[in-house]
Design a protein around this motif. Structure first.
Motif, PDB file in Angstrom:
ATOM      1  N   TYR A 292       3.107  13.694 -15.524  1.00  0.00           N
ATOM      2  CA  TYR A 292       2.511  12.424 -15.945  1.00  0.00           C
ATOM      3  C   TYR A 292       1.976  12.495 -17.373  1.00  0.00           C
ATOM      4  N   ARG A 376      -2.061   7.423   1.528  1.00  0.00           N
ATOM      5  CA  ARG A 376      -1.690   6.959   0.192  1.00  0.00           C
ATOM      6  C   ARG A 376      -2.658   5.879  -0.277  1.00  0.00           C
TER       7      ARG A 376
ATOM      8  N   THR B 442       6.813  -2.415  -3.555  1.00  0.00           N
ATOM      9  CA  THR B 442       5.847  -2.243  -4.627  1.00  0.00           C
ATOM     10  C   THR B 442       5.894  -0.817  -5.147  1.00  0.00           C
ATOM     11  N   THR B 443       5.783  -0.675  -6.461  1.00  0.00           N
ATOM     12  CA  THR B 443       5.709   0.642  -7.083  1.00  0.00           C
ATOM     13  C   THR B 443       4.256   0.948  -7.394  1.00  0.00           C
ATOM     14  N   ASN B 444       3.817   2.129  -7.036  1.00  0.00           N
ATOM     15  CA  ASN B 444       2.402   2.484  -7.178  1.00  0.00           C
ATOM     16  C   ASN B 444       2.102   3.001  -8.580  1.00  0.00           C
ATOM     17  N   GLN B 447       2.854   6.689 -10.700  1.00  0.00           N
ATOM     18  CA  GLN B 447       2.940   7.923  -9.916  1.00  0.00           C
ATOM     19  C   GLN B 447       4.336   8.520  -9.802  1.00  0.00           C
ATOM     20  N   CYS B 448       5.368   7.812 -10.252  1.00  0.00           N
ATOM     21  CA  CYS B 448       6.741   8.299 -10.049  1.00  0.00           C
ATOM     22  C   CYS B 448       7.018   9.539 -10.881  1.00  0.00           C
ATOM     23  N   ALA B 486      10.584   4.863   0.753  1.00  0.00           N
ATOM     24  CA  ALA B 486       9.139   5.073   0.760  1.00  0.00           C
ATOM     25  C   ALA B 486       8.774   6.333   1.545  1.00  0.00           C
ATOM     26  N   CYS B 489       9.814   9.633  -0.530  1.00  0.00           N
ATOM     27  CA  CYS B 489       9.092   9.813  -1.797  1.00  0.00           C
ATOM     28  C   CYS B 489       7.990  10.841  -1.599  1.00  0.00           C
ATOM     29  N   PRO B 490       7.999  11.924  -2.404  1.00  0.00           N
ATOM     30  CA  PRO B 490       6.986  12.950  -2.197  1.00  0.00           C
ATOM     31  C   PRO B 490       5.626  12.571  -2.787  1.00  0.00           C
ATOM     32  N   ARG B 491       5.542  11.462  -3.490  1.00  0.00           N
ATOM     33  CA  ARG B 491       4.291  11.131  -4.160  1.00  0.00           C
ATOM     34  C   ARG B 491       3.694   9.790  -3.731  1.00  0.00           C
ATOM     35  N   GLY B 492       4.219   9.226  -2.678  1.00  0.00           N
ATOM     36  CA  GLY B 492       3.622   7.988  -2.177  1.00  0.00           C
ATOM     37  C   GLY B 492       3.721   6.836  -3.150  1.00  0.00           C
ATOM     38  N   VAL B 493       4.876   6.693  -3.812  1.00  0.00           N
ATOM     39  CA  VAL B 493       4.993   5.703  -4.879  1.00  0.00           C
ATOM     40  C   VAL B 493       5.408   4.327  -4.357  1.00  0.00           C
ATOM     41  N   LEU B 494       6.097   4.286  -3.232  1.00  0.00           N
ATOM     42  CA  LEU B 494       6.732   3.031  -2.837  1.00  0.00           C
ATOM     43  C   LEU B 494       6.137   2.472  -1.554  1.00  0.00           C
ATOM     44  N   ARG B 495       6.035   1.149  -1.488  1.00  0.00           N
ATOM     45  CA  ARG B 495       5.566   0.513  -0.252  1.00  0.00           C
ATOM     46  C   ARG B 495       6.301  -0.810  -0.055  1.00  0.00           C
TER      47      ARG B 495
END
Lengths: 449, 522
Positions: A292, A376, B442-444, B447-448, B486, B489-495
């Motif tokens: 990031y 999350r 939705t993209t968080n 975080q991607c 979703a 995704c290893p980083r919880g970016v999508l919902r």
């Protein structure tokens, strides 16, 4: 104007993309690691068979030519800042008007005996992955030295191939120089559940070699000898200053730059993992080694080169990771040990690996940070709360707006608030029933106005 | 032996038994002799005037024993064609009834090991195959931890276009070719499920009944696999349960029960234009002749297609149908799950997709319009054109595209080839989802990490990462809302979310530099 970028990691590529968006300068990206940009964070998934290398490339190969970003697959050996040129291994010389050095990191080696044996390596580059593929073919046992983000990735990689793993961690809990006690304990349990032999408070003393010259065992600081065929050195990474040093640039831990990414040499910039800021605002680090921050720095540098000369400031901190099956997100400041004047509330699910933590100032109760494991949160909401110094009780009351778990997942908000009310006397906090996007929109718009 | 090795042994035995039952299944279909008698013909040909026309022509085949199916089929076809020559247009069998009679005669004239042992062989093939598959699947509950586990997907031959995958694909293609165009060659398989068909509807089984049985079992058995594989996610558990319910209840059982009750065979959730013969003359006549239930079928079918689809899609997105209800989607989400990552993510594929799928939509609308004009003009206008269009559409789109390519190519092109490139209903729902819906992914924020898991495991070939790494919401007509992006995704970016339309399309977000914070353009 010709801008040459040495390195095609996320920092260099983000800079190139924003430079292309905002200008018609000639842009050249030099890399000896890969022909095209790929996501370094995804290397582990190639080894585990989740993806192939081609899937880790965020842009199709035609993208670069279409956007007039020239790619040179070659190694930069030396920069000549007087003649404004860079000498490549193939003998070619590139002339530049502005030069960006984004050479990334190198795995740390701390002078352990045997650290250069065959079968011993770090994991950072595409070449490292290819080497690891060879080094671990058909082996039974690997030892990982270092309990950080890369260490646990390598553990997961080896585990996916049925290779036994011992993990040596210097600290008393996994990554507890960053994670508070509860988080670290939860991850310890997750690691051990995967049958990883996690050895805390244990350091590497030496790596022994077999008759074939390959690593055959490690000796630990506790005196144990562990037979193995592979050793991963994952005790962090350091800025890769090889090119800068060979070219006479000022280096300390990394290539030294000011908050505008300017090195001491005119028109030469450095950013990303390899850069070290000489001026560091409170609470920030001189070297930032995350995906990031690399991306943010690349964007900030491009803006500076396009004439918007503003100091780099990474804004409200955030980071994320996944430890085996447990996802981790953090927003704002959640130090492992609380300084004076800060309070922390943590909730854990009684059965599942789910954890929620909020840190706040004890004085005005304003939130400073969140940690979640197995859950999350919505970045925009958390950032807003932290930036606006939202009170911890109000944040808890509106927790539904911050939850980003998938639809139909069980809600933890009520349990979290019940735990808070139990731990804190005074007015009990009540959950505002406003979960879902509509509430989020209202909240963010209201704050905007 | 410890628990793990016992479980692994059960899995291995499962593979073995499955292969044995496949082997027996193939053996069953490959051996047959046919004893043609007058009695068989009398039983098989159900219409008296057809029987009258046929019987005089069967002198040289009655009493014969056929070793070759090809010769028998050729002989029967020759006789039926000749019989049709002597009949008026209203009385003719045409190719459809000819096929039914031919199948009936073959079923009734089979000799050898099969007659009398149908249940035994049903058990040894289809039922044993399901049990064997479950022996492979169920131990996963103890062997896999809850959570996403795609370890080795690109290392295994079956899921990485290796020889096992290709063999499987070829077998599926062959199966579809037989079902659609050469059902007489798989008559023994149809005999196997005859008892089941008689129990359900009272009628003998056709190739379509066999297809329905295998299709439903595939969804149910592989649905169990989904339950185990995604047991950490309520979203996947519920949507998998939903497709299993709709396949078993609405697509398989209810139509058979309707037939048993002397009502039209009808699948209430198979909507036009996917169900392209909904407006065909014979279908409308059948509705109109079936009293109030028939009328209900006609009205609910039209209502769901024209009103239900846009309204539900407005509120929930395309997923309410494509990954929760639809049979094609149901198969893709269960049997197709191990192949989902094989979809093509290139820009070229997306361009091709838009031309082809909307082309099919135009085609089906034109064909249906011609059909209706023809119908309401009492078959006076556009008759020849309608027949041509229906034949072409049925062959190229209904059979070749949806079946042979749509399922047969799972191990090569992924599980949603038909849904993505061919399904006109998906194209129609997709247009609603793209332009007038509350659904989005939705993209968080920022975080991607561009790792590519989302794009890789998107069965529709959407390059999810392209949007996620720009901080942009994903709004694509093809998205069926399966939710796997979703999950992986290893980083919880999508919902996946339903929300106000305002701000659904957001600008690509800059990242959170302090002077230019994440733009939250909700």
């Amino acid at each position: 104007m010709h801008i040459v970028i040495i390195g095609n990691g996320v920092t260099g590529i983000t800079a190139a993309r924003f430079l292309r968006k905002g200008s018609s300068h000639k842009i050249t990206v030099v890399s000896s690691e890969s022909e095209h940009f790929f996501s370094r964070t995804a290397l582990m998934y190639i080894y585990m068979g989740h993806m192939k290398f081609e899937h880790t490339k965020p842009y199709e190969d035609f993208f670069w030519e279409k956007n007039k970003i020239d790619l040179v697959f070659d190694h930069a050996d030396r920069i000549d800042s007087d003649s404004k040129s860079v000498h490549l291994r193939s003998g070619k010389v590139l002339n530049w008007d502005k030069l960006i050095i984004v050479t990334g990191s190198k795995p740390n080696k701390f002078g352990w005996p045997g650290q250069d044996l065959d079968g011993v390596q770090g994991l950072y580059s595409k070449q490292d992955l290819e080497l690891m593929e060879q080094n671990t073919a058909g082996i039974k046992k690997g030892v990982i030295v270092g309990g950080g983000l890369i260490g646990i990735e390598v553990a997961e990689m080896l585990h996916s191939r049925g290779i036994e793993v011992t993990m040596l961690v210097r600290e008393s809990g996994y990554w507890n120089i960053v994670l508070p006690e509860e988080e670290s304990a939860l991850i310890n349990a997750e690691i051990r559940d995967h049958h990883i032999d996690l050895r805390l408070d244990t350091e590497l003393k030496e790596i022994r070699s077999g008759n074939d010259g390959r690593a055959s065992a490690v000796v630990t600081s506790t005196g144990d000898v562990i037979d193995c065929q592979f050793v991963a050195l994952t005790a962090g990474v350091s800025p890769n200053c090889d090119l800068a040093k060979a070219s006479g640039l000022e280096t300390g831990r990394g290539i030294q730059v000011n908050r505008y990414f300017e090195t001491g040499t005119p028109d030469v910039y450095a950013a990303g993992d390899c850069a070290e800021f000489t001026e560091v605002p409170e609470g920030q680090m001189p070297v930032e080694q995350l995906w990031y921050t690399g991306r943010m720095q690349g964007e900030a540098l491009a803006r500076i080169l396009l004439g918007d000369r503003k100091k780099y400031d990474r804004g409200i901190w955030y980071n994320s990771a996944k430890f085996f099956n447990v996802e981790y997100q953090t927003y704002g400041q959640v130090p492992p040990v609380l300084p004076e004047g800060y309070g922390s509330f943590v909730w854990q699910h009684p059965q599942k690996r789910v954890l929620f933590r909020v840190v706040y100032r004890t004085g005005d109760k304003g939130v400073t940070g969140f940690n979640v494991l197995g859950m999350r949160l919505r970045q925009a909401v958390c950032e807003k709360w932290i930036r606006d110094n939202e009170s911890v009780t109000s944040a808890l009351e509106h927790l539904g707006e911050a939850v980003f778990d998938p639809e139909l997942f069980s809600m933890h908000e009520n349990a979290i608030i019940a735990a808070w009310n139990e731990a804190n006397t005074g007015n009990p906090v009540k959950l505002k029933k406003k979960r879902g996007l509509y509430g989020v929109f209202q909240f963010l718009n209201m704050q905007k106005a | 032996m410890n628990k793990v090795s016992i479980l692994k042994t059960i899995r291995f035995a499962g593979i073995l038994f499955f292969m044995v039952s496949v082997f027996i299944f193939i053996f069953v279909v490959s051996y047959s002799q046919f004893n043609i008698t007058e009695e068989v013909i009398r039983e098989a040909v159900t219409e008296d005037h057809h029987l009258e026309a046929i019987l005089p022509l069967t002198g040289d085949i009655t009493g014969q024993t056929y070793e070759s199916r090809r010769t028998l089929i050729a002989d029967l076809t020759r006789i039926f064609e000749k019989a049709d020559e002597g009949l008026s247009n209203n009385e003719k069998m045409w190719s459809y009834t000819q096929g039914v009679y031919r199948m009936n005669i073959m079923k009734k004239s089979v000799t050898g090991f099969l007659p009398g042992n149908e249940l035994l062989f049903l058990y040894q093939t289809i039922i044993a195959g399901c049990i064997a598959a479950l022996m492979f699947i169920l131990p996963g509950y103890w062997l896999r931890r809850p959570g996403i586990d795609n370890d080795g997907v690109y290392h295994r031959s079956v899921s990485n276009r290796g020889w096992i995958g290709i063999t499987l694909g070829l077998m599926l293609v062959a199966f579809y070719v037989f079902i659609y165009w050469y059902p007489e060659y798989i008559v023994n398989w149809i005999i196997l499920v005859d008892p089941l068909s008689r129990a359900l509807s009272g009628n003998p089984a056709s190739q379509w009944f066999l297809y329905g049985v295998l299709y439903t079992l595939a969804i149910l058995v592989m649905g169990v696999r989904m339950f185990i594989r995604y047991r950490h996610s309520n979203y996947h558990l519920v949507r998998t349960g939903s497709v299993m319910f709709f396949q078993l209840g609405f697509a398989f059982l209810l139509p058979e029960i309707l037939v048993a009750l002397n009502q039209p065979y009808y699948d209430f959730k198979d909507l036009w234009p996917l169900n392209y013969d909904f407006f065909y003359g014979w279908q409308i006549d059948q509705f109109l002749q079936s009293g109030s239930l028939g009328m209900f079928m006609l009205i609910s079918g039209i209502g769901l297609s024209l009103v239900g689809v846009p309204v539900l899609t407005y509120f929930y997105g395309k997923r309410w149908y494509c990954s929760w209800v639809c049979g094609c989607g149901g198969l893709a989400e269960t049997l197709g799950d191990p192949f989902r990552h094989l979809s093509d993510k290139t820009l070229k594929a997306w361009k091709a997709e838009r031309w082809i799928v909307h082309g099919v939509l135009v085609l089906v609308v034109v064909m249906t319009a011609a059909t209706l004009v023809n119908y309401f003009s009492n078959y006076q206008l556009l008759g020849g054109l309608t027949q041509q269009l229906q034949q072409w559409y049925g062959f190229f789109i209904g059979a070749a595209f949806a079946g042979v390519i749509g399922v047969g190519f799972y191990p090569w092109m992924g599980s949603r080839v038909w849904c993505r490139f061919g399904c006109p209903l998906a194209a129609y729902i997709g247009l609603v989802q793209r332009f007038k819906s509350r659904f989005r992914i939705t993209t968080n924020g920022g975080q991607c990490i561009s790792c590519g898991n989302c794009s890789t495991y998107c069965e529709m070939g959407i390059d999810v990462r392209w949007y996620a790494q720009r901080g942009q919401n994903i709004i694509r007509s093809s998205c069926v809302g399966c939710g796997i992006c979703a999950s992986v995704c290893p980083r919880g970016v999508l919902r996946l979310e339903n929300g106000p339309e305002e701000g659904r399309f957001n600008e690509p977000a800059a990242f959170d530099l302090s002077e230019d914070k994440v733009k939250v353009n909700f």
